[in-house]
Design a protein around this motif. Sequence first.
Motif, PDB file in Angstrom:
ATOM      1  N   ALA A 191      25.822  20.290  50.822  1.00 36.23           N
ATOM      2  CA  ALA A 191      25.014  21.511  50.823  1.00 36.23           C
ATOM      3  C   ALA A 191      24.937  22.092  49.425  1.00 36.23           C
ATOM      4  CB  ALA A 191      25.622  22.556  51.752  1.00 36.23           C
ATOM      5  N   LEU A 192      24.062  23.072  49.269  1.00 39.57           N
ATOM      6  CA  LEU A 192      24.077  23.919  48.089  1.00 39.57           C
ATOM      7  C   LEU A 192      25.194  24.949  48.239  1.00 39.57           C
ATOM      8  CD1 LEU A 192      20.259  24.569  47.518  1.00 39.57           C
ATOM      9  CD2 LEU A 192      21.787  23.235  46.050  1.00 39.57           C
ATOM     10  N   ASP A 193      25.468  25.684  47.175  1.00 40.84           N
ATOM     11  CA  ASP A 193      26.523  26.697  47.207  1.00 40.84           C
ATOM     12  C   ASP A 193      26.199  27.784  48.228  1.00 40.84           C
ATOM     13  OD1 ASP A 193      28.222  25.740  44.936  1.00 40.84           O
ATOM     14  OD2 ASP A 193      26.328  26.007  43.870  1.00 40.84           O
ATOM     15  N   ALA A 194      27.269  28.303  48.850  1.00 40.18           N
ATOM     16  CA  ALA A 194      27.193  29.419  49.803  1.00 40.18           C
ATOM     17  C   ALA A 194      26.495  29.057  51.105  1.00 40.18           C
ATOM     18  CB  ALA A 194      26.512  30.638  49.172  1.00 40.18           C
ATOM     19  N   ALA A 195      26.441  27.761  51.420  1.00 41.90           N
ATOM     20  CA  ALA A 195      25.797  27.338  52.669  1.00 41.90           C
ATOM     21  C   ALA A 195      26.740  27.363  53.856  1.00 41.90           C
ATOM     22  CB  ALA A 195      25.201  25.943  52.510  1.00 41.90           C
ATOM     23  N   GLY A 196      28.055  27.496  53.606  1.00 43.38           N
ATOM     24  CA  GLY A 196      28.995  27.637  54.716  1.00 43.38           C
ATOM     25  C   GLY A 196      29.883  26.452  54.980  1.00 43.38           C
ATOM     26  N   LYS A 197      29.997  25.511  54.040  1.00 46.21           N
ATOM     27  CA  LYS A 197      30.845  24.333  54.263  1.00 46.21           C
ATOM     28  C   LYS A 197      32.311  24.722  54.467  1.00 46.21           C
ATOM     29  CE  LYS A 197      30.211  21.927  50.592  1.00 46.21           C
ATOM     30  NZ  LYS A 197      29.857  23.179  49.872  1.00 46.21           N
ATOM     31  N   ASP A 198      32.839  25.524  53.547  1.00 46.65           N
ATOM     32  CA  ASP A 198      34.257  25.885  53.617  1.00 46.65           C
ATOM     33  C   ASP A 198      34.573  26.633  54.901  1.00 46.65           C
ATOM     34  OD1 ASP A 198      34.571  24.728  51.139  1.00 46.65           O
ATOM     35  OD2 ASP A 198      34.463  26.627  50.032  1.00 46.65           O
ATOM     36  N   GLU A 199      33.682  27.536  55.280  1.00 48.03           N
ATOM     37  CA  GLU A 199      33.902  28.302  56.502  1.00 48.03           C
ATOM     38  C   GLU A 199      33.872  27.392  57.730  1.00 48.03           C
ATOM     39  OE1 GLU A 199      32.491  30.958  53.301  1.00 48.03           O
ATOM     40  OE2 GLU A 199      31.835  29.019  54.083  1.00 48.03           O
ATOM     41  N   TRP A 234      22.452  11.547  59.518  1.00 50.00           N
ATOM     42  CA  TRP A 234      22.554  12.902  58.992  1.00 50.00           C
ATOM     43  C   TRP A 234      22.222  13.886  60.118  1.00 50.00           C
ATOM     44  CZ3 TRP A 234      24.534  14.750  54.643  1.00 50.00           C
ATOM     45  CH2 TRP A 234      24.592  13.941  53.502  1.00 50.00           C
ATOM     46  N   TYR A 235      22.976  14.961  60.187  1.00 52.37           N
ATOM     47  CA  TYR A 235      22.667  16.067  61.087  1.00 52.37           C
ATOM     48  C   TYR A 235      22.359  17.280  60.210  1.00 52.37           C
ATOM     49  CZ  TYR A 235      24.679  13.132  64.717  1.00 52.37           C
ATOM     50  OH  TYR A 235      24.950  12.088  65.570  1.00 52.37           O
ATOM     51  N   VAL A 236      21.143  17.798  60.315  1.00 56.88           N
ATOM     52  CA  VAL A 236      20.727  18.942  59.507  1.00 56.88           C
ATOM     53  C   VAL A 236      21.061  20.225  60.273  1.00 56.88           C
ATOM     54  CG1 VAL A 236      18.815  20.087  58.357  1.00 56.88           C
ATOM     55  CG2 VAL A 236      18.900  17.586  58.429  1.00 56.88           C
ATOM     56  N   LEU A 237      21.905  21.051  59.668  1.00 59.73           N
ATOM     57  CA  LEU A 237      22.387  22.256  60.326  1.00 59.73           C
ATOM     58  C   LEU A 237      21.587  23.486  59.886  1.00 59.73           C
ATOM     59  CD1 LEU A 237      26.209  21.634  59.768  1.00 59.73           C
ATOM     60  CD2 LEU A 237      24.876  21.090  61.821  1.00 59.73           C
ATOM     61  N   PRO A 238      21.284  24.391  60.814  1.00 62.87           N
ATOM     62  CA  PRO A 238      20.606  25.649  60.464  1.00 62.87           C
ATOM     63  C   PRO A 238      21.624  26.607  59.856  1.00 62.87           C
ATOM     64  CG  PRO A 238      21.075  25.605  62.810  1.00 62.87           C
ATOM     65  CD  PRO A 238      21.559  24.290  62.265  1.00 62.87           C
ATOM     66  N   ALA A 239      21.922  26.428  58.563  1.00 65.43           N
ATOM     67  CA  ALA A 239      23.068  27.097  57.944  1.00 65.43           C
ATOM     68  C   ALA A 239      22.926  28.611  57.842  1.00 65.43           C
ATOM     69  CB  ALA A 239      23.321  26.503  56.565  1.00 65.43           C
ATOM     70  N   ASP A 240      21.713  29.145  57.992  1.00 69.27           N
ATOM     71  CA  ASP A 240      21.561  30.605  58.010  1.00 69.27           C
ATOM     72  C   ASP A 240      22.283  31.205  59.216  1.00 69.27           C
ATOM     73  OD1 ASP A 240      19.970  30.171  55.830  1.00 69.27           O
ATOM     74  OD2 ASP A 240      18.232  31.279  56.601  1.00 69.27           O
TER      75      ASP A 240
END
Length: 246
Positions: free
Chosen positions: A25-33, A195-201
Amino acid sequence: METLKALHWKLFAEGKSGIMVVLQALDAAGKDEAISFVFSNLNAQGLRTTSFGKPSETEKKHDYLWRLHDGLPARGEISLLNRSYYEEVIVKQVHNDIEDYEYPPGTKIEDVWQMRYRQLNDHEKYLVENNIHVIKFFFHVSESEQKDRLLKRMKNEDRQWEFSFNDVEEREYWDDYQKVFNDVLNNTSSSYAPWYVLPADNEWLSRAVITKVMNEKLKEINPDFPTISKDKEKELKDYIDKLEKE
């Protein structure tokens, strides 16, 4: 979540299959969370997390997949790649940051990325054929949502440590990243390593999708706790009797 935890225990106990999870992901997309929320309650012995930053000088002297190996799962493990070898076809492509010694002489630069897509597909197929399953999640965050999350980090003293000035600088390449993401997903999503595309918003929905996909993969693998062999059953009974008589 409890289902995922139970299946992971069986995967670990059986020790026959591994799962490599790519988080991109790009930064702040929620990977760590997502890592904290979905995977933190799993058996720590059977979980491995590796983060990939810029390659070191030692890593630069090897092929670009070389540094991946420490992040690969052993049988019985789930390994999480927080960013991954896909940086080598995303960031490098956006910034045209690749040296001529990293690909065969005479190769046109526009052909390098297609070559690497093939290499990544071949590598993932190799892993799957060795019973190391590959699952890839792409966190698709909108430009406006990323902006809001970055501002929250920047304004909150307790979260400023998470912020990097590079996060904002990279936003200048937003359109380039979207184009490259689209190209990468179309060229490297396969039946054996999708690949699974997640609605990261929507963080809740993203985590729900990750949990569902992980549960489905583990059910497909169908691990089970090992059973004691017939020739050990009597020995086990004798030891039970011995302990109970103490």
